[in-house]
Design a protein around this motif. Structure first.
Motif, PDB file in Angstrom:
ATOM      1  N   ALA A 212      71.857  50.212  54.619  1.00 39.94           N
ATOM      2  CA  ALA A 212      72.403  49.923  53.299  1.00 39.94           C
ATOM      3  C   ALA A 212      71.378  49.231  52.421  1.00 39.94           C
ATOM      4  O   ALA A 212      71.446  49.297  51.198  1.00 39.94           O
ATOM      5  N   GLU A 213      70.417  48.512  53.072  1.00 38.26           N
ATOM      6  CA  GLU A 213      69.447  47.756  52.288  1.00 38.26           C
ATOM      7  C   GLU A 213      68.104  48.469  52.205  1.00 38.26           C
ATOM      8  O   GLU A 213      67.184  47.981  51.581  1.00 38.26           O
ATOM      9  N   ALA A 214      67.971  49.581  52.886  1.00 37.74           N
ATOM     10  CA  ALA A 214      66.688  50.281  52.889  1.00 37.74           C
ATOM     11  C   ALA A 214      66.384  50.819  51.496  1.00 37.74           C
ATOM     12  O   ALA A 214      67.209  51.462  50.872  1.00 37.74           O
ATOM     13  N   ALA A 215      65.161  50.541  51.041  1.00 35.80           N
ATOM     14  CA  ALA A 215      64.764  51.008  49.715  1.00 35.80           C
ATOM     15  C   ALA A 215      64.309  52.459  49.794  1.00 35.80           C
ATOM     16  O   ALA A 215      63.884  52.937  50.849  1.00 35.80           O
ATOM     17  N   GLU A 216      64.434  53.156  48.711  1.00 36.10           N
ATOM     18  CA  GLU A 216      63.966  54.535  48.659  1.00 36.10           C
ATOM     19  C   GLU A 216      62.457  54.565  48.880  1.00 36.10           C
ATOM     20  O   GLU A 216      61.718  53.741  48.350  1.00 36.10           O
ATOM     21  N   GLU A 217      61.998  55.495  49.706  1.00 37.08           N
ATOM     22  CA  GLU A 217      60.576  55.551  50.040  1.00 37.08           C
ATOM     23  C   GLU A 217      59.747  55.827  48.792  1.00 37.08           C
ATOM     24  O   GLU A 217      60.031  56.739  48.015  1.00 37.08           O
ATOM     25  N   LYS A 218      58.663  55.037  48.656  1.00 35.27           N
ATOM     26  CA  LYS A 218      57.800  55.179  47.491  1.00 35.27           C
ATOM     27  C   LYS A 218      56.891  56.382  47.639  1.00 35.27           C
ATOM     28  O   LYS A 218      56.464  56.735  48.744  1.00 35.27           O
ATOM     29  N   THR A 219      56.596  57.006  46.524  1.00 30.52           N
ATOM     30  CA  THR A 219      55.658  58.128  46.534  1.00 30.52           C
ATOM     31  C   THR A 219      54.406  57.812  45.713  1.00 30.52           C
ATOM     32  O   THR A 219      53.364  58.420  45.925  1.00 30.52           O
ATOM     33  N   ASP A 220      54.531  56.873  44.777  1.00 24.52           N
ATOM     34  CA  ASP A 220      53.399  56.485  43.927  1.00 24.52           C
ATOM     35  C   ASP A 220      53.034  55.040  44.207  1.00 24.52           C
ATOM     36  O   ASP A 220      53.913  54.181  44.340  1.00 24.52           O
ATOM     37  N   PHE A 221      51.729  54.766  44.251  1.00 27.76           N
ATOM     38  CA  PHE A 221      51.265  53.420  44.586  1.00 27.76           C
ATOM     39  C   PHE A 221      50.176  52.971  43.618  1.00 27.76           C
ATOM     40  O   PHE A 221      49.399  53.780  43.115  1.00 27.76           O
ATOM     41  N   ASP A 222      50.164  51.663  43.372  1.00 29.83           N
ATOM     42  CA  ASP A 222      49.062  51.032  42.640  1.00 29.83           C
ATOM     43  C   ASP A 222      48.118  50.420  43.662  1.00 29.83           C
ATOM     44  O   ASP A 222      48.550  49.689  44.554  1.00 29.83           O
ATOM     45  N   VAL A 223      46.832  50.728  43.533  1.00 29.18           N
ATOM     46  CA  VAL A 223      45.828  50.162  44.441  1.00 29.18           C
ATOM     47  C   VAL A 223      45.260  48.911  43.776  1.00 29.18           C
ATOM     48  O   VAL A 223      44.609  48.993  42.732  1.00 29.18           O
ATOM     49  N   ILE A 224      45.521  47.758  44.383  1.00 32.17           N
ATOM     50  CA  ILE A 224      45.133  46.476  43.803  1.00 32.17           C
ATOM     51  C   ILE A 224      43.971  45.880  44.578  1.00 32.17           C
ATOM     52  O   ILE A 224      44.054  45.684  45.791  1.00 32.17           O
ATOM     53  N   LEU A 225      42.873  45.597  43.868  1.00 30.38           N
ATOM     54  CA  LEU A 225      41.762  44.870  44.474  1.00 30.38           C
ATOM     55  C   LEU A 225      42.118  43.388  44.466  1.00 30.38           C
ATOM     56  O   LEU A 225      42.081  42.732  43.435  1.00 30.38           O
ATOM     57  N   ALA A 226      42.499  42.857  45.639  1.00 23.90           N
ATOM     58  CA  ALA A 226      42.924  41.454  45.725  1.00 23.90           C
ATOM     59  C   ALA A 226      41.743  40.504  45.715  1.00 23.90           C
ATOM     60  O   ALA A 226      41.799  39.431  45.112  1.00 23.90           O
ATOM     61  N   ALA A 227      40.655  40.880  46.378  1.00 23.54           N
ATOM     62  CA  ALA A 227      39.458  40.047  46.420  1.00 23.54           C
ATOM     63  C   ALA A 227      38.262  40.915  46.781  1.00 23.54           C
ATOM     64  O   ALA A 227      38.380  41.863  47.558  1.00 23.54           O
ATOM     65  N   ALA A 228      37.097  40.584  46.218  1.00 25.56           N
ATOM     66  CA  ALA A 228      35.910  41.404  46.418  1.00 25.56           C
ATOM     67  C   ALA A 228      35.272  41.198  47.780  1.00 25.56           C
ATOM     68  O   ALA A 228      34.601  42.079  48.296  1.00 25.56           O
ATOM     69  N   GLY A 229      35.480  40.033  48.384  1.00 26.23           N
ATOM     70  CA  GLY A 229      34.840  39.757  49.673  1.00 26.23           C
ATOM     71  C   GLY A 229      33.392  39.336  49.488  1.00 26.23           C
ATOM     72  O   GLY A 229      32.956  38.986  48.382  1.00 26.23           O
ATOM     73  N   GLY A 230      32.622  39.367  50.560  1.00 29.54           N
ATOM     74  CA  GLY A 230      31.272  38.823  50.532  1.00 29.54           C
ATOM     75  C   GLY A 230      30.200  39.777  50.057  1.00 29.54           C
ATOM     76  O   GLY A 230      29.059  39.376  49.864  1.00 29.54           O
ATOM     77  N   ASN A 231      30.517  41.054  49.856  1.00 30.54           N
ATOM     78  CA  ASN A 231      29.496  42.027  49.445  1.00 30.54           C
ATOM     79  C   ASN A 231      29.937  42.724  48.157  1.00 30.54           C
ATOM     80  O   ASN A 231      30.351  43.882  48.154  1.00 30.54           O
ATOM     81  N   LYS A 232      29.855  41.985  47.046  1.00 26.82           N
ATOM     82  CA  LYS A 232      30.346  42.505  45.771  1.00 26.82           C
ATOM     83  C   LYS A 232      29.616  43.765  45.328  1.00 26.82           C
ATOM     84  O   LYS A 232      30.205  44.643  44.705  1.00 26.82           O
ATOM     85  N   ILE A 233      28.331  43.840  45.640  1.00 29.98           N
ATOM     86  CA  ILE A 233      27.549  45.001  45.184  1.00 29.98           C
ATOM     87  C   ILE A 233      28.104  46.286  45.771  1.00 29.98           C
ATOM     88  O   ILE A 233      28.279  47.292  45.070  1.00 29.98           O
ATOM     89  N   ALA A 234      28.426  46.263  47.072  1.00 31.00           N
ATOM     90  CA  ALA A 234      28.986  47.459  47.710  1.00 31.00           C
ATOM     91  C   ALA A 234      30.346  47.806  47.131  1.00 31.00           C
ATOM     92  O   ALA A 234      30.679  48.980  46.938  1.00 31.00           O
ATOM     93  N   VAL A 235      31.152  46.771  46.829  1.00 25.92           N
ATOM     94  CA  VAL A 235      32.491  47.002  46.264  1.00 25.92           C
ATOM     95  C   VAL A 235      32.377  47.582  44.856  1.00 25.92           C
ATOM     96  O   VAL A 235      33.105  48.509  44.485  1.00 25.92           O
ATOM     97  N   ILE A 236      31.448  47.038  44.055  1.00 26.98           N
ATOM     98  CA  ILE A 236      31.236  47.551  42.700  1.00 26.98           C
ATOM     99  C   ILE A 236      30.844  49.032  42.754  1.00 26.98           C
ATOM    100  O   ILE A 236      31.331  49.851  41.964  1.00 26.98           O
ATOM    101  N   LYS A 237      29.976  49.383  43.711  1.00 31.85           N
ATOM    102  CA  LYS A 237      29.558  50.780  43.858  1.00 31.85           C
ATOM    103  C   LYS A 237      30.751  51.680  44.150  1.00 31.85           C
ATOM    104  O   LYS A 237      30.889  52.769  43.567  1.00 31.85           O
ATOM    105  N   GLU A 238      31.645  51.232  45.057  1.00 29.74           N
ATOM    106  CA  GLU A 238      32.827  52.032  45.383  1.00 29.74           C
ATOM    107  C   GLU A 238      33.766  52.145  44.191  1.00 29.74           C
ATOM    108  O   GLU A 238      34.334  53.206  43.923  1.00 29.74           O
ATOM    109  N   VAL A 239      33.942  51.037  43.461  1.00 33.78           N
ATOM    110  CA  VAL A 239      34.828  51.048  42.282  1.00 33.78           C
ATOM    111  C   VAL A 239      34.316  52.042  41.249  1.00 33.78           C
ATOM    112  O   VAL A 239      35.090  52.792  40.639  1.00 33.78           O
ATOM    113  N   ARG A 240      33.004  52.073  41.046  1.00 32.96           N
ATOM    114  CA  ARG A 240      32.430  53.027  40.093  1.00 32.96           C
ATOM    115  C   ARG A 240      32.714  54.460  40.527  1.00 32.96           C
ATOM    116  O   ARG A 240      33.050  55.322  39.703  1.00 32.96           O
TER     117      ARG A 240
END
Length: 287
Positions: A212-240
Motif C-alpha cells: 500500500a505504501e510502495a511508490a510507483e517505480e521511477k523511470t526518470d532520474f536526476d544525476v546529482i554531483l554531491a561532491a567532487a572528491g579528491g581528484n577534481k580534474i578527472a571529475v571535470i573531464k568526465e562532466v565535460r
C-alpha cells in the motif's frame, strides 16, 4: 647573474600570494633531488591542484611576513620546496606519498591555519579523507532515517518536521561549511558514535512498509554531483564529456557541488553517468 631588484619583488609577491591564498603550507627538504624527480613531483602536485615551488629562503621569509607562513619562517633553510593548497589533505597527501617513494625528499613540516605541523603532523593529515569526502560522509549520516534519529535522541518524530527546523537550518549549513578538515573528521566520527550508524548504513535505502505504501517505480532520474572528491580534474573531464560544457562551465559546476549533472535521464543512462563520475572519484546521487 643574480636576480634584479624588480625580479626579487615579483618573486616575493608571488610567494606571498601563494601563502595568503592557501589553507596549508607544507615545506620539504629536497636533499639531492634531481631535476626529473622535481618535475615528476610538480606534475603530481598539479594533478591534485596543489602548487609546488622550489624557493629562495631569504625571499620566502620576507614573503611570509603577515601570512600563516610567518609561523614557520625558521624552517626556510637549505634546499626548500613549498607545497600550497586550499585543500589541506591534498598537499599533505601528495607530499607524504611522494616522500615514501623518494628518500631524497624529506618533509620538514608546515602550517595549517594557526596550527604549526611537524613531519608527523603532516603524515597524520595525509591519512585523512579530503574535505569534500568528509562532507559527503556527514551528509550521509545526517540523512539517516528520521525515526532512527528520533529514537536515539528521544525526540518525538513529529517534532522533526521541516517547519520546526527551518529557523536553524541556515545556521547549521553555515557552521558545517566552515568546518576544517580535522573538525569535519571529528564530527563524522562523533555522529557515528552518537547515532550508532555508519555513513554507509545511513545511506542505505529504507525497505518499503508494504504494497500500500510502495511508490510507483521511477523511470526518470536526476544525476546529482554531491561532491567532487579528491581528484577534481578527472571529475571535470568526465562532466565535460557528459554535458558538452566548456572547461570553465564544467569547473564551476564541479566546484559548486552539490549540482545536477543530468536531469530527467533514463535509468540506464543515469546509472552509466553515475558510474563514470564515481570512477573519477566523485560522490554521486540519483534522485
Amino acid at each position: 647573474m643574480g636576480m634584479t631588484r624588480a625580479r626579487k619583488q615579483e618573486e616575493i609577491q608571488e610567494l606571498k600570494g601563494r601563502m595568503e591564498n592557501s589553507e596549508i603550507i607544507v615545506l620539504t627538504h629536497n636533499v639531492g633531488l634531481d631535476a626529473k624527480s622535481i618535475t615528476d613531483l610538480r606534475l603530481e602536485m598539479r594533478k591534485n591542484e596543489v602548487g609546488f615551488k622550489v624557493v629562495k629562503n631569504t625571499l620566502a621569509k620576507i614573503a611570509a611576513k603577515g601570512t600563516s607562513g610567518e609561523k614557520i619562517a625558521d624552517m626556510f633553510a637549505g634546499p626548500i620546496g613549498m607545497a600550497t593548497s586550499q585543500d589541506p589533505v591534498a598537499a599533505a597527501k601528495v607530499a607524504h606519498n611522494f616522500a615514501k617513494e623518494n628518500e631524497k625528499l624529506v618533509i620538514l613540516g608546515g602550517v595549517y591555519g594557526d596550527m604549526i605541523l611537524d613531519a608527523a603532523g603532516v603524515k597524520q593529515l595525509a591519512s585523512l579523507p579530503s574535505l569534500d569526502e568528509l562532507r559527503s560522509k556527514i551528509i550521509g549520516l545526517i540523512q539517516a532515517p528520521a525515526q532512527k534519529i528520533a529514537q536515539i535522541t528521544q525526540i518525538p518524530a513529529q517534532q522533526l518536521r521541516r517547519e520546526k527546523m527551518a529557523a536553524n537550518i541556515e545556521k547549521i549549513v553555515d557552521e558545517l561549511s566552515a568546518l576544517t578538515v580535522m573538525e569535519a573528521a571529528e564530527l563524522s566520527k562523533a555522529l557515528e558514535e552518537k547515532w550508532g550508524v555508519t555513513a554507509a548504513a545511513a545511506a542505505a535505502p529504507v525497505a518499503a512498509a508494504g504494497p500500500a505504501e510502495a511508490a510507483e517505480e521511477k523511470t526518470d532520474f536526476d544525476v546529482i554531483l554531491a561532491a567532487a572528491g579528491g581528484n577534481k580534474i578527472a571529475v571535470i573531464k568526465e562532466v565535460r564529456g557528459i554535458t558538452g560544457l566548456g572547461l570553465k562551465e564544467a569547473k564551476d559546476l564541479v566546484e559548486g557541488a552539490p549540482k545536477p549533472v543530468k536531469e530527467g535521464a533514463k535509468k540506464d543512462e543515469a546509472e552509466e553517468i553515475k558510474k563514470k563520475l564515481e570512477e573519477a572519484g566523485a560522490t554521486v546521487e540519483l534522485k
